[in-house]
Design a protein around this motif. Structure first.
Motif, mmCIF file in Angstrom:
data_model
loop_
_atom_site.group_PDB
_atom_site.id
_atom_site.type_symbol
_atom_site.label_atom_id
_atom_site.label_comp_id
_atom_site.label_asym_id
_atom_site.label_seq_id
_atom_site.Cartn_x
_atom_site.Cartn_y
_atom_site.Cartn_z
ATOM 1 N N LYS A 89 -45.541 7.645 -45.683
ATOM 2 C CA LYS A 89 -45.744 6.238 -45.992
ATOM 3 C C LYS A 89 -45.056 5.868 -47.303
ATOM 4 C CE LYS A 89 -48.294 4.821 -42.532
ATOM 5 N NZ LYS A 89 -47.841 3.754 -41.601
ATOM 6 N N ALA A 90 -45.124 6.765 -48.273
ATOM 7 C CA ALA A 90 -44.497 6.507 -49.569
ATOM 8 C C ALA A 90 -42.989 6.380 -49.424
ATOM 9 C CB ALA A 90 -44.836 7.635 -50.550
ATOM 10 N N CYS A 91 -42.399 7.219 -48.562
ATOM 11 C CA CYS A 91 -40.957 7.173 -48.342
ATOM 12 C C CYS A 91 -40.566 5.892 -47.615
ATOM 13 C CB CYS A 91 -40.509 8.394 -47.556
ATOM 14 S SG CYS A 91 -38.714 8.602 -47.486
ATOM 15 N N GLN A 92 -41.373 5.463 -46.663
ATOM 16 C CA GLN A 92 -41.102 4.207 -45.955
ATOM 17 C C GLN A 92 -41.078 3.040 -46.940
ATOM 18 O OE1 GLN A 92 -43.887 3.679 -42.697
ATOM 19 N NE2 GLN A 92 -43.717 5.815 -42.100
ATOM 20 N N THR A 93 -42.075 3.000 -47.822
ATOM 21 C CA THR A 93 -42.152 1.934 -48.822
ATOM 22 C C THR A 93 -40.952 1.970 -49.750
ATOM 23 O OG1 THR A 93 -44.568 1.975 -48.767
ATOM 24 C CG2 THR A 93 -43.530 0.982 -50.703
ATOM 25 N N VAL A 96 -37.790 0.558 -48.044
ATOM 26 C CA VAL A 96 -37.807 -0.912 -47.998
ATOM 27 C C VAL A 96 -37.495 -1.500 -49.358
ATOM 28 C CG1 VAL A 96 -39.258 -2.938 -47.622
ATOM 29 C CG2 VAL A 96 -39.393 -0.993 -46.039
ATOM 30 N N GLU A 97 -38.082 -0.944 -50.410
ATOM 31 C CA GLU A 97 -37.817 -1.435 -51.764
ATOM 32 C C GLU A 97 -36.371 -1.175 -52.178
ATOM 33 O OE1 GLU A 97 -40.748 0.536 -54.095
ATOM 34 O OE2 GLU A 97 -42.336 -0.912 -53.602
ATOM 35 N N THR A 98 -35.844 -0.050 -51.751
ATOM 36 C CA THR A 98 -34.470 0.317 -52.104
ATOM 37 C C THR A 98 -33.458 -0.659 -51.523
ATOM 38 O OG1 THR A 98 -34.954 2.682 -52.324
ATOM 39 C CG2 THR A 98 -32.678 2.074 -51.831
ATOM 40 N N ILE A 99 -33.585 -0.972 -50.242
ATOM 41 C CA ILE A 99 -32.569 -1.824 -49.609
ATOM 42 C C ILE A 99 -32.729 -3.289 -50.008
ATOM 43 C CG2 ILE A 99 -32.363 -0.254 -47.654
ATOM 44 C CD1 ILE A 99 -33.889 -2.299 -45.968
ATOM 45 N N ASN A 100 -33.895 -3.665 -50.502
ATOM 46 C CA ASN A 100 -34.109 -5.062 -50.876
ATOM 47 C C ASN A 100 -33.986 -5.355 -52.364
ATOM 48 O OD1 ASN A 100 -34.644 -6.336 -48.330
ATOM 49 N ND2 ASN A 100 -36.471 -5.104 -48.236
ATOM 50 N N PHE A 101 -34.080 -4.313 -53.202
ATOM 51 C CA PHE A 101 -34.083 -4.576 -54.629
ATOM 52 C C PHE A 101 -33.128 -3.697 -55.432
ATOM 53 C CE2 PHE A 101 -38.355 -5.504 -52.983
ATOM 54 C CZ PHE A 101 -38.366 -6.863 -53.191
ATOM 55 N N SER A 102 -33.212 -2.379 -55.310
ATOM 56 C CA SER A 102 -32.559 -1.515 -56.292
ATOM 57 C C SER A 102 -31.087 -1.264 -56.031
ATOM 58 C CB SER A 102 -33.286 -0.161 -56.362
ATOM 59 O OG SER A 102 -33.064 0.574 -55.177
ATOM 60 N N LEU A 139 -33.473 9.165 -53.092
ATOM 61 C CA LEU A 139 -34.845 8.707 -52.971
ATOM 62 C C LEU A 139 -35.772 9.758 -53.569
ATOM 63 C CD1 LEU A 139 -34.755 7.397 -49.287
ATOM 64 C CD2 LEU A 139 -34.673 6.019 -51.377
ATOM 65 N N LYS A 140 -36.870 9.318 -54.135
ATOM 66 C CA LYS A 140 -37.794 10.247 -54.791
ATOM 67 C C LYS A 140 -38.757 10.895 -53.812
ATOM 68 C CE LYS A 140 -37.727 7.577 -59.102
ATOM 69 N NZ LYS A 140 -38.547 6.768 -60.045
ATOM 70 N N ASN A 141 -39.141 10.150 -52.773
ATOM 71 C CA ASN A 141 -40.135 10.673 -51.835
ATOM 72 C C ASN A 141 -39.498 11.516 -50.739
ATOM 73 O OD1 ASN A 141 -42.855 9.386 -52.601
ATOM 74 N ND2 ASN A 141 -41.412 7.684 -52.747
ATOM 75 N N LYS A 142 -40.298 12.393 -50.175
ATOM 76 C CA LYS A 142 -39.783 13.386 -49.241
ATOM 77 C C LYS A 142 -39.799 12.916 -47.786
ATOM 78 C CE LYS A 142 -41.207 17.367 -52.029
ATOM 79 N NZ LYS A 142 -42.041 18.591 -52.073
ATOM 80 N N ILE A 143 -38.907 13.530 -47.014
ATOM 81 C CA ILE A 143 -38.930 13.420 -45.550
ATOM 82 C C ILE A 143 -39.373 14.785 -45.029
ATOM 83 C CG2 ILE A 143 -37.535 13.152 -43.467
ATOM 84 C CD1 ILE A 143 -35.678 11.335 -45.060
ATOM 85 N N TRP A 144 -40.426 14.791 -44.227
ATOM 86 C CA TRP A 144 -40.885 16.058 -43.655
ATOM 87 C C TRP A 144 -39.979 16.448 -42.491
ATOM 88 C CZ3 TRP A 144 -43.860 18.454 -46.793
ATOM 89 C CH2 TRP A 144 -44.781 17.759 -47.582
ATOM 90 N N HIS A 145 -39.609 17.731 -42.467
ATOM 91 C CA HIS A 145 -38.697 18.225 -41.440
ATOM 92 C C HIS A 145 -39.343 19.413 -40.716
ATOM 93 C CE1 HIS A 145 -34.387 19.784 -40.349
ATOM 94 N NE2 HIS A 145 -35.069 19.361 -39.317
ATOM 95 N N TYR A 146 -39.726 19.183 -39.452
ATOM 96 C CA TYR A 146 -40.284 20.256 -38.624
ATOM 97 C C TYR A 146 -39.148 20.804 -37.764
ATOM 98 C CZ TYR A 146 -44.536 17.887 -40.117
ATOM 99 O OH TYR A 146 -45.524 17.312 -40.871
ATOM 100 N N SER A 147 -38.382 21.709 -38.338
ATOM 101 C CA SER A 147 -37.089 22.067 -37.760
ATOM 102 C C SER A 147 -37.161 22.903 -36.485
ATOM 103 C CB SER A 147 -36.231 22.802 -38.798
ATOM 104 O OG SER A 147 -36.900 23.960 -39.259
ATOM 105 N N PHE A 148 -38.276 23.580 -36.247
ATOM 106 C CA PHE A 148 -38.367 24.320 -34.992
ATOM 107 C C PHE A 148 -39.828 24.569 -34.634
ATOM 108 C CE2 PHE A 148 -38.015 27.331 -38.447
ATOM 109 C CZ PHE A 148 -38.959 28.307 -38.175
#
Length: 229
Positions: A89-93, A96-102, A139-148
């Protein structure tokens, strides 16, 4: 003015992953799915999500599939996820903030970017490389990767990646060498198992290091096969 974003996924037989990855992309304005003619329930499950637009294309290599997906995106800002990755959820937020502001262009794993400013290198068939015309942020927040999911699925993935890499090397006029084959496979295992301390992870560490070296082995076998054609 609010910027819109297209989420992109390439799939093949991802029925175990598709629902969860789509759930983590619901914040996007559209979701583009390019499927390589899955034979399981991937598309059936994907159609349950109203934002998903499905396209099918025969798989040749990862770069071609990703570049094709870019052409289907309606928005300049795009977010690429693999089916086995999840956004917190933090990464999603933050996105959105990145593409609209920073104005940050993309993260260091090349997941978020403007399609007008980037494209995938067509010389790469696996471990796709993004060619970026502009600055790169993170980006500061993580993306979880379930690779296998299990040993067998990871082994199949490593063999598949190795086969594509061999074709890529052949296209670059590289030629098979038994000496290089043996040396690079051995060094890959030594580096992963000893230098990167895979040995400390016990049996699982050994298995992962073995499969990484197996991918290198398959790369050279693939290169050898291409020469004999």
């Amino acid at each position: 003015m609010s910027q819109k974003i297209s989420a992109l996924i390439i799939t093949y037989n991802e029925e175990d992953n598709i629902s969860e990855v789509l759930k983590s992309l619901e914040f996007a304005d559209e979701i583009i799915l390019v499927d390589s003619f899955s034979t399981d329930r991937t598309l059936e499950l994907a159609r349950l999500h109203p934002k998903v637009k499905i396209y099918q294309n025969k798989f040749e290599d990862f770069t071609k599939q990703r570049n094709l997906a870019l052409t289907y995106a309606s928005n300049d800002w795009v977010l690429f996820l693999d089916a086995d990755e999840r956004l917190t959820k933090a990464c999603q937020t933050e996105i959105v903030e990145t593409i609209n502001f920073s104005g940050t262009q993309n993260d260091k794993n090349f997941r978020l970017f403007k399609k007008s400013k980037a494209t995938y290198d067509t010389k790469k068939k696996v471990h796709e490389t993004l060619i970026v015309n502009g600055t790169i942020g993170s980006l500061k927040n993580k993306i979880w990767h379930y690779s296998f999911a299990d040993y067998t699925s990871y082994k199949e993935k490593m063999v598949h990646y190795g086969a594509l890499k061999g074709k890529e090397l052949y296209a670059k006029n590289k030629r098979y060498s038994l000496l290089s084959h043996l040396a690079k496979v051995s060094f890959k295992f030594f580096k992963a198992y000893f230098l990167k301390l895979g040995i400390l992870d016990g049996r699982r560490g050994y298995q992962l290091c073995y499969l990484q070296s197996l991918s290198v082995h398959e790369t050279f076998m693939s290169l050898k096969r291409e020469e004999k054609r």
